[in-house]
Motif scaffolding. Structure first.
Motif, short mmCIF file in Angstrom:
data_model
loop_
_atom_site.label_atom_id
_atom_site.label_comp_id
_atom_site.label_asym_id
_atom_site.label_seq_id
_atom_site.Cartn_x
_atom_site.Cartn_y
_atom_site.Cartn_z
N ARG A 12 0.67 -1.20 -0.01
CA ARG A 12 0.01 0.04 -0.09
C ARG A 12 1.02 1.38 0.07
NH1 ARG A 12 -4.61 -1.62 4.44
NH2 ARG A 12 -5.88 -2.79 3.13
N HIS A 13 1.77 1.20 0.80
CA HIS A 13 2.77 2.46 0.80
C HIS A 13 3.61 2.63 -0.75
CE1 HIS A 13 5.35 5.54 2.71
NE2 HIS A 13 6.30 4.55 2.25
N ARG A 14 3.94 1.56 -1.13
CA ARG A 14 4.66 1.70 -2.43
C ARG A 14 3.41 2.31 -3.55
NH1 ARG A 14 5.01 -0.47 -7.09
NH2 ARG A 14 3.30 -2.09 -6.73
N SER A 46 0.86 4.05 -2.76
CA SER A 46 0.66 5.52 -2.51
C SER A 46 1.90 6.27 -2.95
CB SER A 46 0.44 5.37 -0.95
OG SER A 46 -0.03 6.74 -0.80
N GLN A 47 2.94 5.87 -2.79
CA GLN A 47 4.31 6.69 -3.27
C GLN A 47 4.15 6.96 -4.69
OE1 GLN A 47 7.52 4.86 -1.31
NE2 GLN A 47 7.78 6.46 -0.20
#
Length: 325
Positions: free
Chosen positions: A99-101, A103-104
């Motif tokens: 999710r973080h990847r 989002s980035q």
């Protein structure tokens, strides 16, 4: 002996009571309070050791290169619920990392899109500035006084005075300068004219977004070519209006045909329903009369009114009644 014994007692007391108790106390507090709290707080905030994560994933066995629905066939909510806490922790970490990847990546794409749009707007404004500057320069070059000066380039040699005289020498200098200026002016004038045409076209497209459609634009261009070849040229605005009007009429006709087909289909369905109801029951009064109503009434009243309005149905009903007797 008393002088020696007394100092020995005084020195022994601070060593056994005060010094040993004061020294260990801070050491125990530092070990218990600071080290465990540092590990608990810092662990979620720091990234996982890649080697450790790789070792954990290796225990899952061979991992496919692409996602596969087959891997989820035998998994349900209960399967996940019964997993050990450590395995759940691994999955949570992987999901959070993905999710973080994503989002980035989305943030990077949005930033890049904003930069491209900003640059596009800047280029459009620069293009407008160039067009305005060319038009302004062309306006200067087309000034009547300047054009009068350029006429010296067309003065024939026989009309000039003796080339050895001051007047003749000046005439030839002016002619040479005028010819150079004319050569300089021509490409600027052509470029300015094309730039102005392009600017007008861009403004027209901005006001008429139909021109962004390739088929529509091609139809407009073909119409202009046909009219030009036939000796009756039309402007871009007129060609656009003709094509748009033609398309509107075609769409209206298409809607009329579709509505007519719908009505015909609806009438056929009603006819089939009526015939089917008569055939199924043998009753001369269709089922829809009592179910949907007739002349604003329903039920038996609708049946009676229908028989009054349809003598053939009433005659058939009486014949059926006689047969039953």
């Amino acid at each position: 002996m008393n002088e020696v014994d007394t100092p020995a007692v005084e020195v022994a007391e601070p060593e056994t009571v005060e010094a040993p108790e004061a020294a260990p106390a801070p050491e125990v507090v530092a070990e218990v309070e600071t080290e465990p709290t540092a590990e608990v707080v810092a662990e979620p905030q720091t990234s996982v050791d890649p080697n450790k994560l790789s070792a954990l994933l290796d225990e899952l066995g061979e991992i496919p290169d692409k996602p596969s629905e087959a891997l989820l066939e035998n998994i349900n909510e209960r399967s996940i619920k019964n997993l050990p806490a450590s395995v759940k922790g691994l999955f949570k970490h992987l999901v959070a990392a993905e999710r973080h990847r994503v989002s980035q990546r989305e943030a990077e794409l949005e930033k890049r899109a904003a930069e491209i749009e900003k640059r596009f707007d800047e280029i459009k404004e620069q293009n407008r500035t160039v067009i305005r500057n060319r038009a302004q320069l062309n306006k200067v070059l087309l000034d009547p006084k300047f054009q009068e000066y350029l006429k010296a380039a067309e003065m024939p040699e026989e009309e000039m005075k003796d080339p050895l005289s001051p007047e003749g020498l000046e005439q030839r200098i002016k002619k040479e300068v005028a010819q150079r200026m004319k050569e300089f002016q021509q490409p600027i004038t052509d470029s300015a004219r094309k730039a102005q045409q392009l600017a007008r076209y861009q403004d027209f497209v901005a006001d008429n977004p139909e021109m962004l459609d390739t088929d529509f634009k091609t139809e407009v261009r073909d119409l202009m070519k046909i009219r030009r070849d036939s000796g009756t040229p039309v402007t871009l605005e007129d060609a656009h209006a003709l094509v748009k009007g033609k398309r509107i009429q075609a769409e209206q006709e298409k809607n009329r045909v579709r509505d007519r087909l719908k009505r015909n289909e609806s009438n056929r369905n009603i006819s089939r329903t009526t015939v089917s109801s008569v055939k199924d029951s043998g009753d001369p009064v269709p089922k829809w009369v009592t179910e949907k109503g007739y002349n604003g009434v329903r039920g038996q009243s609708a049946r009676i009114q229908y028989l009054r309005d349809n003598p053939a149905a009433l005659k058939k009903l009486r014949a059926q009644q006689k047969q039953r007797r």
